[in-house]
Design a protein around this motif. Structure first.
Motif, PDB file in Angstrom:
ATOM      1  N   ASP A  91      -1.236 -14.716  -3.079  1.00  0.00           N
ATOM      2  CA  ASP A  91      -0.927 -14.103  -2.280  1.00  0.00           C
ATOM      3  C   ASP A  91      -1.771 -12.998  -1.700  1.00  0.00           C
ATOM      4  O   ASP A  91      -1.786 -12.696  -0.367  1.00  0.00           O
ATOM      5  CB  ASP A  91       0.447 -13.373  -2.316  1.00  0.00           C
ATOM      6  CG  ASP A  91       1.794 -14.404  -2.175  1.00  0.00           C
ATOM      7  OD1 ASP A  91       1.660 -15.418  -1.546  1.00  0.00           O
ATOM      8  OD2 ASP A  91       2.840 -14.031  -2.736  1.00  0.00           O
ATOM      9  N   ASN A 232       3.285  -7.947  -2.540  1.00  0.00           N
ATOM     10  CA  ASN A 232       3.532  -8.266  -1.066  1.00  0.00           C
ATOM     11  C   ASN A 232       3.973  -7.046  -0.199  1.00  0.00           C
ATOM     12  O   ASN A 232       3.622  -6.865   0.886  1.00  0.00           O
ATOM     13  CB  ASN A 232       4.257  -9.467  -0.861  1.00  0.00           C
ATOM     14  CG  ASN A 232       3.653 -10.745  -1.426  1.00  0.00           C
ATOM     15  OD1 ASN A 232       2.218 -10.887  -1.493  1.00  0.00           O
ATOM     16  ND2 ASN A 232       4.543 -11.597  -1.914  1.00  0.00           N
TER      17      ASN A 232
ATOM     18  N   THR B 229       5.748 -14.534   1.394  1.00  0.00           N
ATOM     19  CA  THR B 229       5.014 -13.633   1.467  1.00  0.00           C
ATOM     20  C   THR B 229       5.538 -12.612   2.785  1.00  0.00           C
ATOM     21  O   THR B 229       5.614 -11.270   2.607  1.00  0.00           O
ATOM     22  CB  THR B 229       3.459 -14.014   1.619  1.00  0.00           C
ATOM     23  OG1 THR B 229       3.275 -14.965   0.823  1.00  0.00           O
ATOM     24  CG2 THR B 229       2.537 -12.845   1.453  1.00  0.00           C
TER      25      THR B 229
END
Lengths: 241, 241
Positions: A91, A232, B229
């Motif tokens: 990510d 995130n 995400t």
């Protein structure tokens, strides 16, 4: 895998996971076009000339597009449980983090440092790049000693020595990330360093030391979030800055 | 698990995962205090009076704090691969989404609808609540027919019929989420509905239909991100609104 990342001057694909992806997910045929990227270089296209179990050959390799810009951001992450590391690395890479420094923390168990997953960072970075259609690997470093790292190396990350260009995410901080962010945006600059704890967060000693070396402690509110979620949620603000 | 969620008037814990957490993660002893919540009710504390393999008994149960506010937001999610569903549900719950509607989409494979994980939504919501120290479950609904759902039920989600109170995340949208958000914030209101595609995104037909029924299509930029995400990156903006 939204692009196939290849070494410089490659005219064929021999990486098993890439071949499997081309055959089973993309279901590509000879003559089809593939989105490719050169590791550390440009993004483009190529046409498939042959496919077998061990190799996909390419022609008309055209690399003409720059990869997306990286975020001007270093993340300092307390070593989390190894099983969440793959997704975290993927990510952060796909969101465009420039550099990741994984540090020891009070709540990082000693056994975490023995995990074989720690030797697979390149692979996880690679996955993140192929997800995001990027070619430039995120740099990953490990710092097993927290205090020497903060005292000796952390200040250089801030370079210009400005205060409040580093933030530490901490559920019990007085200042909200929202108010910090509004202020940062008014000044047209985002922090250059973001420090994120592992499960259970940083202990007071760690928060204090980081703040002593230039961090501002900020909170996302009442809700306690998983490390992956926090990463995130916060990185999104650099993406949109 | 940052709180132990219990049914109304409970004075003991019999749920095996909660007992394991108390014994093995918290390493609690008789006399220790636990953070607890009443499902759908308040948050508070209790003191442990006994611990064995099948039951943790409590005294002095005090429930005196309201759970954090929910986001005024319904997420419409294209059914993703079942293996990512658990984390998606947990994250949306812990971030405070009010309601989740899982719809079919062109890129949701038929086999996904057969997954036994679809019967475990309550469990995943429960995990998200215990992570975030919340007590009020996110509502989860399934809509297997995309077009009838959009035509017949979607408009009611917008209630007041205002344009642009729903957004659809789409990598190839012309408008950036950043510019949409700046505009929404200037008007002191965030969208009430957020539509998120599964792996591979929405197809044009789906984007067009959603836009016809009041959605604005927005993009997060060049980088293509995983569904998980994207969800966290976007929901963060409601959390901070």
């Amino acid at each position: 895998m939204n692009c196939i990342l290849l070494p410089k001057n490659a005219t064929s694909i021999t990486e098993p996971t890439q071949i499997t992806h081309i055959k089973e997910v993309l279901k590509s045929q000879v003559g089809d076009s593939l989105i490719i990227g050169e590791i550390g270089g440009k993004i483009g296209k190529a046409t498939i000339t042959s496919i077998d179990d061990h190799e996909v050959q390419l022609r008309d390799v055209t690399l003409d597009k720059n990869p997306p810009a990286k975020l001007n951001l270093t993340v300092v992450l307390a070593l989390p449980r190894p099983k969440v590391l793959r997704r975290l690395i993927m990510d952060m890479t796909s969101l465009g983090v420039n550099k990741l420094i994984i540090v020891n923390s009070y709540r990082s168990q000693k056994s975490y440092w023995q995990s074989p997953l720690l030797n697979r960072m390149d692979e996880f970075v690679f996955e993140g790049l192929q997800q995001a259609i990027d070619t430039v690997p995120m740099l990953v470093e490990f710092k097993k000693l927290f205090k020497p790292f903060i005292e000796d190396e952390f200040p250089a990350l801030l370079e210009d020595g400005e205060q409040s260009r580093a933030v530490i995410a901490h559920p019990y901080a007085m200042q909200s990330w929202k108010s910090y962010l509004a202020d940062a945006k008014n000044k047209y600059r985002m922090p250059k360093v973001l420090c994120i704890g592992a499960e259970g967060g940083w202990i007071d000693y760690e928060v204090d030391l980081l703040c002593q070396y230039g961090c501002t402690s900020v909170s996302l509110g009442e809700r306690i979030l998983r490390t992956e979620t926090v990463v995130n949620v916060l990185l999104g603000d650099w993406l949109k800055a």
